[in-house]
Design a protein around this motif. Structure first.
Motif: not given
Length: 151
Positions: A78-79, A99, A102, A104, A131, A135
């Motif tokens: 959690r950014t 957003n 992210t 990793n 997300l 990916s």
């Protein structure tokens, strides 16, 4: 109660209840390859002193008798430290969480379980699922001890 009143003794019975339901559910379905807890932002973790979702995930892992099912807590970060979701309506929750996470790296799994303690609007799990699928993850199962009505 666990999250805001530090009632950590409730983690085990909540995990036991969820584990029982999961064992029944996956009798006729394929178990996920990995369990991913929804992460807290590091600032919120410092404020609270514990991560209730990670504790729930670890308790589930101990109770589930599924060989090779493990926890991966480093994939999702959690950014963005945003305001708590509980104070927001559904539209604001989606904007608040957009957003905020992210990945990793690229997940090597096709089927994952995402653990969140409580799901209300689904904004958080939807954002992480977006997300993961972007990916390459094909299937995301959501494991939660509570589904609350939207406020």
């Amino acid at each position: 109660m666990v999250k805001y009143q530090s009632r950590l003794e409730l983690i085990k019975p909540m995990a036991a209840s969820l584990a029982e339901w999961l064992m029944d559910y996956y009798l006729d379905d394929q178990w996920p390859e990995i369990i991913l807890p929804v992460p807290l932002h590091r600032k919120r973790l410092r404020e609270r002193g514990y991560d209730q979702t990670l504790l729930l995930t670890k308790a589930l892992k101990k109770l589930l008798s599924v060989r090779d099912l493990d926890i991966e807590q480093q994939l999702i970060t959690r950014t963005i430290h945003s305001v708590p979701q509980q104070s927001l309506d559904a539209t604001a929750r989606q904007k608040n969480i957009r957003n905020a996470f992210t990945l990793n790296g690229t997940p090597p799994w096709h089927h994952v379980a995402l653990v969140d303690d409580v799901v209300t609007t689904g904004a958080t799990v939807n954002e992480i699922t977006r997300l993961l699928k972007k990916s390459g993850v094909k299937r995301v199962d959501i494991w939660s001890v509570a589904r609350t009505p939207e406020s």
